[in-house]
Motif scaffolding. Structure first.
Motif, PDB file in Angstrom:
ATOM      1  N   HIS A   1       3.134  -8.971   9.506  1.00 11.17           N
ATOM      2  CA  HIS A   1       3.497  -7.308  10.162  1.00 11.17           C
ATOM      3  C   HIS A   1       3.578  -6.742   9.450  1.00 11.17           C
ATOM      4  O   HIS A   1       2.985  -7.325   7.503  1.00 11.17           O
ATOM      5  CB  HIS A   1       4.763  -8.350   9.727  1.00 11.17           C
ATOM      6  N   THR A   2       4.276  -5.583   9.174  1.00  4.42           N
ATOM      7  CA  THR A   2       4.024  -4.187   8.511  1.00  4.42           C
ATOM      8  C   THR A   2       5.196  -3.901   8.221  1.00  4.42           C
ATOM      9  O   THR A   2       6.168  -3.289   9.083  1.00  4.42           O
ATOM     10  CB  THR A   2       2.998  -3.575   8.579  1.00  4.42           C
TER      11      THR A   2
ATOM     12  N   ARG B   1       1.036  -0.909   0.207  1.00  2.00           N
ATOM     13  CA  ARG B   1       0.176   0.050  -0.135  1.00  2.00           C
ATOM     14  C   ARG B   1       0.375   1.367   0.050  1.00  2.00           C
ATOM     15  O   ARG B   1       2.144   1.290   0.527  1.00  2.00           O
ATOM     16  CB  ARG B   1      -1.331   0.004   1.136  1.00  2.00           C
TER      17      ARG B   1
ATOM     18  N   ILE C   1       2.867  -5.439   3.402  1.00  2.00           N
ATOM     19  CA  ILE C   1       2.428  -6.044   4.740  1.00  2.00           C
ATOM     20  C   ILE C   1       2.754  -7.846   4.813  1.00  2.00           C
ATOM     21  O   ILE C   1       2.240  -7.874   3.055  1.00  2.00           O
ATOM     22  CB  ILE C   1       0.104  -6.225   4.468  1.00  2.00           C
ATOM     23  N   THR C   2       2.331  -8.138   5.415  1.00  2.00           N
ATOM     24  CA  THR C   2       3.158  -9.956   5.144  1.00  2.00           C
ATOM     25  C   THR C   2       1.689 -11.305   5.294  1.00  2.00           C
ATOM     26  O   THR C   2       0.741 -10.310   6.147  1.00  2.00           O
ATOM     27  CB  THR C   2       3.991 -10.442   5.311  1.00  2.00           C
TER      28      THR C   2
ATOM     29  N   TRP D   1       7.799  -0.919   6.737  1.00  2.33           N
ATOM     30  CA  TRP D   1       7.873   0.678   5.796  1.00  2.33           C
ATOM     31  C   TRP D   1       9.141   0.342   5.517  1.00  2.33           C
ATOM     32  O   TRP D   1       9.983   0.659   5.652  1.00  2.33           O
ATOM     33  CB  TRP D   1       7.329   1.640   7.164  1.00  2.33           C
TER      34      TRP D   1
ATOM     35  N   ASP E   1       4.402   3.030  13.810  1.00  4.52           N
ATOM     36  CA  ASP E   1       3.124   3.342  12.860  1.00  4.52           C
ATOM     37  C   ASP E   1       3.724   4.606  12.768  1.00  4.52           C
ATOM     38  O   ASP E   1       4.376   5.157  12.839  1.00  4.52           O
ATOM     39  CB  ASP E   1       2.067   3.832  13.903  1.00  4.52           C
TER      40      ASP E   1
ATOM     41  N   LYS F   1       3.744   0.676   3.072  1.00  5.47           N
ATOM     42  CA  LYS F   1       3.278   0.009   3.876  1.00  5.47           C
ATOM     43  C   LYS F   1       3.360  -1.967   3.351  1.00  5.47           C
ATOM     44  O   LYS F   1       3.233  -2.563   1.792  1.00  5.47           O
ATOM     45  CB  LYS F   1       2.186  -0.629   3.882  1.00  5.47           C
TER      46      LYS F   1
END
Length: 365
Positions: free
Chosen positions: A42-43, A7, A37-38, A45, A355, A35
């Motif tokens: 997990h994310t 994303r 993402i898995t 950055w 975040d 992002k």
């Protein structure tokens, strides 16, 4: 840990003061934040500021490259296959180094998260703190003196002065700041390609004769003029650093082969991420050339990634990682922290970022 989604969003962060160089003026940092993402939640950055006058990358081009071309090439891949992912990122399209860097950083973040390893330890763990300079934007001598004094009061012992618009005025700027700062503050200059080769030599020699004690001068001539860069390097005593001339490992190989400079400025957004940046550092180290870890006007995501490489790699002796400290707000939760002129690397896994406040999905319409 397999990649299932990518994303792209944007964060906008006002600067404390306008950022002015020989190439541009910026009042607000606008950073694309990625992002990755898995499947296990997990994310990772990553980030990429738009720096059209240097990398040629705009927000729209970076977002499109990630979503339409590079991102689909790594969907479904396992983070354990880190090198294969990095190769696919680099070979999926030419140029577009900022987009590549954003994904590269996110993949490294995920790799550190999986193995619960702070990224600076992954790159060698040589030190947990590194010292950075602070950039003084281009302006009238009086304003630059005031900005330099504020930086010194804030604890900075290394200043990077933007010059390159008017050689005679540049000398006045540097002389005024040296007189105000005293002899114990390190001063570096960044001309951002602003001088012609002979003009650069004349200007630098005048500074040398005046005893202004300049630590180094960054990219005095046009990026494409490697012969001009070598001419300057060969005809002055002050160390000369390549920046816009040194994007890829191939660029750096050529500069090192002809001894066109004394120092290399590594930036993740030029190199295409931590993978190619590591290669550049190793090449320079093998050639006996020190590196500086630099940055674009990027958020703390990219600064944490760059600082992690610098903290682990002995070839990177100097740091210009002040971008996050130039911003009036910090929407990045986690990552590096500042102690006056030092960056402290996080002990949390990966980049240590949890975040990003104010992240807004990129509008592709």
């Amino acid at each position: 840990m397999k990649i299932t989604d990518i994303r792209v969003g944007i964060v906008r962060i006002p600067l404390k003061t306008p950022f002015v160089t020989a190439l541009r003026r910026v009042d607000m940092a606008e950073d694309l934040v990625v992002k990755v993402i898995t499947d296990d939640g997990h994310t990772g950055w990553g980030n990429a500021p738009a720096t059209v006058v240097i990398t040629g990358d705009s927000h729209a081009s970076v977002a499109s490259a990630i979503k339409d071309t590079i991102g689909p090439q790594i969907l479904g891949m396992d983070i354990d296959d880190r090198e294969a992912i990095l190769q696919r990122i680099q070979h999926s399209m030419v140029h577009n180094t900022s987009a590549k860097a954003a994904l590269d950083i996110a993949v490294h973040d995920l790799f550190g998260q999986k193995y619960r390893l702070p990224l600076y330890r992954f790159f060698g763990g040589l030190r947990q703190r590194i010292t950075s300079d602070l950039t003084i934007s281009l302006g009238e001598p009086e304003q630059m003196v005031q900005d330099a004094q504020k930086a010194i009061q804030a604890g900075y012992t290394n200043l990077k002065l933007k010059v390159g618009v008017d050689a005679a005025l540049d000398i006045r700027r540097v002389r005024a700041i040296r007189q105000a700062a005293g002899p114990h503050i390190a001063i570096r200059l960044d001309a951002n390609q602003g001088w012609k080769p002979k003009e650069a030599v004349r200007t630098i020699r005048r500074m040398e004769d005046a005893g202004l004690n300049i630590e180094s001068i960054e990219q005095p001539v046009a990026a494409s003029d490697t012969e001009g860069l070598k001419f300057v390097t060969d005809h002055v005593d002050t160390p000369i650093m390549a920046d816009e001339s040194a994007f890829s490992p191939g660029d750096v190989f050529h500069l090192l082969a002809i001894r066109a400079c004394d120092l290399i400025n590594i930036k993740l957004m030029k190199a295409g991420g931590l993978g190619p940046a590591s290669q550049i550092a190793s090449m320079a180290q093998a050639s006996g050339i020190d590196c500086m870890m630099g940055c674009m006007l990027e958020s703390k995501i990219g600064i944490t990634a760059a600082a992690s490489l610098s903290a682990g790699n002995p070839a990177i002796a100097i740091n210009d990682l002040d971008a996050a400290d130039l911003m009036a707000d910090d929407p990045i939760i986690g990552g590096i922290s500042y102690d006056r002129n030092e960056l402290i690397l996080p002990q949390a896994p990966g980049l240590g970022i949890t975040d990003v406040a104010g992240w807004q999905e990129w509008d592709y319409r």
